[in-house]
Every structure is written in C-alpha cells, then in structure tokens.
Scaffold this motif. Sequence first.
Motif, short mmCIF file in Angstrom:
data_model
loop_
_atom_site.label_atom_id
_atom_site.label_comp_id
_atom_site.label_asym_id
_atom_site.label_seq_id
_atom_site.Cartn_x
_atom_site.Cartn_y
_atom_site.Cartn_z
N GLU A 30 0.84 -1.20 0.00
CA GLU A 30 0.00 0.00 0.00
C GLU A 30 0.87 1.25 0.00
OE1 GLU A 30 -0.18 -2.55 2.00
OE2 GLU A 30 -2.16 -3.42 1.71
N HIS A 34 0.96 4.14 -2.92
CA HIS A 34 0.71 5.53 -2.53
C HIS A 34 1.88 6.43 -2.97
CE1 HIS A 34 -0.23 8.95 -0.04
NE2 HIS A 34 0.78 8.75 0.78
N ARG A 37 2.16 6.93 -6.72
CA ARG A 37 1.14 7.88 -7.20
C ARG A 37 1.54 9.31 -6.89
NH1 ARG A 37 -2.94 4.38 -6.02
NH2 ARG A 37 -2.90 5.04 -3.85
N ALA A 334 -0.04 9.38 6.93
CA ALA A 334 -1.14 8.50 6.53
C ALA A 334 -0.87 7.86 5.17
CB ALA A 334 -2.43 9.31 6.46
N VAL A 335 -1.17 6.58 5.07
CA VAL A 335 -1.11 5.89 3.78
C VAL A 335 -2.54 5.45 3.47
CG1 VAL A 335 -0.25 3.86 2.56
CG2 VAL A 335 1.26 5.12 4.10
N PRO A 336 -3.12 5.95 2.38
CA PRO A 336 -4.52 5.57 2.11
C PRO A 336 -4.64 4.07 1.85
CG PRO A 336 -3.58 6.85 0.29
CD PRO A 336 -2.55 6.81 1.36
N PRO A 337 -5.76 3.46 2.31
CA PRO A 337 -5.94 2.03 2.06
C PRO A 337 -6.19 1.80 0.58
CG PRO A 337 -7.92 2.99 3.02
CD PRO A 337 -6.89 4.08 3.00
N PRO A 339 -8.12 0.79 -2.80
CA PRO A 339 -9.54 1.00 -3.08
C PRO A 339 -10.35 -0.26 -2.80
CG PRO A 339 -8.23 1.05 -5.11
CD PRO A 339 -7.26 0.95 -3.97
#
Length: 434
Positions: A30, A34, A37, A334-337, A339
């Motif tokens: 993850e 991230h 991106r 924070a690392v976004p989960p 999708p």
Amino acid sequence: MNRENAPSAPDGTYDVYPAQANSEPWTRLEGWLHLERLVRGVMDRYGYVEVRPPMFEHTGLFHKSTGEVTDIVEKEMFTVPHKGEAGDRDSFTFRPEVTPGAVRLLVQNGLFKVRNLWKVWYLGPAFRYEKPQKGRHRQFSQIGVEAAGSGDPLLDVETIAVYVDILKAAGIARFDLRLNTMGCRDCRGAYREALKAYVAPTLAQRCENCRRRFERNVFRVLDCKKDSALNEAAPGAADHVCGPCKEHFAAVRAGLDLAGIAHRVDKRIVRGLDYYTRTVYEFSSAALGAQDALGGGGRYDTLVGSMGGPEVGAVGFAAGVERLFIAMEAEKAAVPPPPAPDFYAIAADEASRKEAFRAAQALRAAGLSGDLDFEARSVKAQMRSANRLGARYAVILDGAEVAAGKVRIKKMDGGEERSVPLPEAASILRGGQP
Ligand code: HAM
C-alpha cells in the motif's frame, strides 16, 4: 521439505506484499502504491518525464561516470561477466545508481537533437554490495530526477524543490537540507591543494580509510564520521572556488530563499561520487538513525559531454525509497488504504457456484471490481470475506433466483437486499444507488 532448506531471499533484499501486522514499512504494498502515485503527481506538476533505463549496463559506464575511486566502484558493484557474445566489450553491472544510465539514455537515443533541455525522472531498483542494516539494502529503490541541458542555478533549486514537494506530499515535515559547492574543473585543483595542506599534518591521527583517501580523493576525508573533530577547522570549498563558481553558489542559495526552502551550508557535504561539479546537496532526517541520508544530488556539468552528448550542464538527485518509508512511519504519515472492491459474489449453495462465477465475470466486464469464493465455503464465511475486503455490495446467487434470471444485491453497510436482473445490478453498483 524441512524448514532448514526452505528457500530464503538473499540478505539485503526484501519482498513487497500487502501489509501485515508488524511488517516493515518498506515491505508494504500500500505504501509503494501511494508513494508511486504521489511522486508521479509531483513530477507531472514540474514537467519531468519518466525514463526507464535497464537494470544493468556495461561496467565501464560506472567506472567512467560514478568514478574509479569511489566506494561504489571499488567495493559495491554487482558485476556479472559476459558469456562471450560477440559485441560485448565489457562485463555487466547491475546499476548501483541510475544517473549514468539515465544520461546514457538521453545521449544514445539522440534526445538532445530533439530538445536542448531534458527533465527526466525515474523510480526503480539499484544494487550495492554493502553490509545490510536498517535503511541500507543491497537491492534498494531510488526515486530521482536528472535535469540535463542547462547550467542555470535556478535549475539546481528546482530539483531541490521537487524533492521538498515529494517529502511534503508524503507527510514528512522534519528534514534537513545541507548544501555545498565542489567548484569546477578550473578551481577544484586549488581547493584540493588547500585541503591537502590542512590534512597532511594530521594524517597520523586519522583512520585507515582517510589515510587512503588522502592520496586518492582527499575530499572524502571531510565526510568521515570517525575523524569529524579533526575536520572542524578544515577549509571549506565555498571559500576557495573561483569567482563564477562562487556566483553560482550564491545564486542557488538566493533561489532557495526565493522558494522558501530552508538550508544551510555544510563543507562536509562532498558526496561519494565523482561526477559532481559546483552544487552538491544532501537531505537528512533524524528519524533514520545511522543511515540518515534521505536523498542527495548535485550538479554534474561534464558528464553529458563525456558520454558524447553536447557540452551542457546538468543537475539531479536521488532518494532511497526505503528511507522515505521509515521517515513516513516515524512521522505517522497517513497511507490511504487500497480502493475497496465494488462487489463480492456469494454462492448460496454448491449448485450456484458456477453462476456466482458467471455473475462476477459479467460485472467485471461491465467495469466493476470484485472477487468471489474459490474454497466452497459457507454463506456465512463468504459474507465474512466480503466484509474483510470492504466490498461495497454482496451479490448473492441462489438456485431460485438464478432460475428467475436474477441476483440478489445487498449493500454491505446495512442496506436492504433486492432481487434484480444482472444488467440492472451492474448499473446499480456503478451508480452506487441502493
Ligand atoms: P547517492 O547519495 O549515492 O546518490 O544515493 C542517493 C540516495 O539513495 C541516498 O541518499 C540514500 O537515500 C539512498 N541509498 C543509497 N544507498 C543505499 C542503500 N544501500 N540502501 C538504501 N538506500 C540507499 C546517487 O545515487 C546519485 N545518483 C544521486 C544523483 C542523481 N546525483 C545527481 N543525480
């Protein structure tokens, strides 16, 4: 097979996979997705284009550019002999850094004939045969940029600004930027002599490495951690370089002020690679421990020409991705989960499993994402999977409904169940209506 002879990855390498409790930050898929991106976003904003040179090059490329008298070339290269194919002049070396390959790529492909200035970026593995420790791997990954085709000091500033933006976007607020100049081919000799004159009387008190470096590359004496006390009064390059180099350095510093980027001059920043001219810089983070270099770079105004390209200035940096992850974790960034899938297809009974598979395929063909059970588990267990994956909808297939050409859909966050024909299910899932 018993556990003892089960395969294991070589020391200094690591695997990347979906995060598990206690997994190291650089192994978490993850985090990689991230970071990739956000790096691409920053590069797009600055007009840098991606390049992908190969993982290995002719060994001579690194001897000529990274430099003969560097730790990298002397001790750290993963070199493979060629097997006698016609045309191979040389052994191959897995790239210990990307700069030489990126510059070769620009020159070999005639890109300077298309445009004078190229701003390129890369993200990928590099290989150094070092002693592994936290933040130091044998296969690690670098994010980097190379801006080739101009000697403008504002370009030095821009490369620094790119990395500052990456750090900020990654949630890393605590870092230091230190800067120095290495002068140019015209003035470096005078500085080398001044430094040698300072170091010579202290040589007997210095570590073995520095005594060796004194003859071959005296600048590296300055970044020795063991002998730092002896270097406090050493002459700094910034005072010894020629007028144009001084002006360039002042312009870089003024540009950093203009961009609001805090920095300080540090004469110990000499960088361990040979191609640098003028500006050199390093980012560090107290969160990293012994391996505190979060990235580094500088200007290299003779490398493009030395590879047969035009005589143009260039500047760039590279940063270790694993160290970015360590710093991100230290700052609780924070690392976004990943999708969430749109659906999980559930077979209510054994006979409906094929129908669940067919429904999943039809929904995927309609552009939706989802998964289903392959272990013939109970409906309850399938529901648990739907929950664990965070699916938005359960799409339930059972005999009676299948016979009527329908599926049952249920919004996972507490919605009602509804029976609808499959094409209608697809449009509901796409539109997100209940
Ligand atoms: P470098 O300082 O050798 O420069 O490496 C850049 C960064 O790569 C370091 O600051 C560190 O974050 C990371 N790094 C280096 N070795 C390792 C390792 N064994 N394990 C983990 N991370 C590591 C260069 O490579 C130049 N090519 C930078 C450059 C680009 N200069 C101009 N353009």
